[in-house]
Write an enzyme that holds these catalytic residues in place. Structure first.
Site, PDB file in Angstrom:
ATOM      1  N   ASN A  85      55.305  28.752  25.223  1.00  0.00           N
ATOM      2  CA  ASN A  85      54.108  27.919  25.154  1.00  0.00           C
ATOM      3  C   ASN A  85      54.446  26.544  24.591  1.00  0.00           C
ATOM      4  O   ASN A  85      55.370  26.409  23.798  1.00  0.00           O
ATOM      5  CB  ASN A  85      53.052  28.590  24.272  1.00  0.00           C
ATOM      6  CG  ASN A  85      52.678  29.963  24.784  1.00  0.00           C
ATOM      7  OD1 ASN A  85      52.628  30.204  25.971  1.00  0.00           O
ATOM      8  ND2 ASN A  85      52.421  30.882  23.868  1.00  0.00           N
ATOM      9  N   HIS A  98      59.760  29.109  20.652  1.00  0.00           N
ATOM     10  CA  HIS A  98      60.025  30.538  20.694  1.00  0.00           C
ATOM     11  C   HIS A  98      59.735  31.057  22.091  1.00  0.00           C
ATOM     12  O   HIS A  98      58.778  30.654  22.734  1.00  0.00           O
ATOM     13  CB  HIS A  98      59.214  31.294  19.645  1.00  0.00           C
ATOM     14  CG  HIS A  98      57.746  31.015  19.630  1.00  0.00           C
ATOM     15  ND1 HIS A  98      57.223  29.814  19.165  1.00  0.00           N
ATOM     16  CD2 HIS A  98      56.695  31.767  20.009  1.00  0.00           C
ATOM     17  CE1 HIS A  98      55.905  29.858  19.264  1.00  0.00           C
ATOM     18  NE2 HIS A  98      55.559  31.028  19.784  1.00  0.00           N
TER      19      HIS A  98
END
Length: 112
Positions: A85, A98
């Site tokens: 994201n 991440h």
């Protein structure tokens, strides 16, 4: 980076269920699991968003580690999803890049 939860996990200040660690990356189970298998792969270097990333090898390493863990945990053959994201519209909630790896069930599409 001050007040970064993932940096605190890397430093050992916050416990995590580690799945893999080397000198560049760390993988651990997501505490807010969205699938039977849901883990994160993060760089040990603090990089706030994918827009800030400039190391192609490191980004590739995140994917390779995720793939290796999926194979090791036995769900790679059926399939899984890798998601990263970016910023508010992309639903990034922790500003340390991440890679999510989700699997262990049939995932729906579209995701959002």
């Amino acid at each position: 980076m001050e007040n970064c939860i993932f940096c605190s996990i890397i430093e050992g200040k916050i416990p995590a269920e580690k799945l893999y660690e080397d000198d560049k990356v760390l993988a651990f189970n997501d505490v807010n699991s969205q699938a039977p298998e849901h883990f994160l792969v993060i760089p040990k270097e603090h990089i706030a968003t994918p827009n800030d990333a400039n190391d192609e090898a490191l980004l590739g390493r995140l994917s390779m580690v995720a793939s290796s863990i999926a194979k090791e945990r036995g769900f790679s053959e059926k399939g899984y999803r890798l998601v990263m994201n970016c910023n508010s519209d992309g639903c990034q909630s922790v500003f340390h890049i991440h890679l999510h790896c989700l699997g262990g069930r049939q995932l729906s599409w579209p995701p959002g």
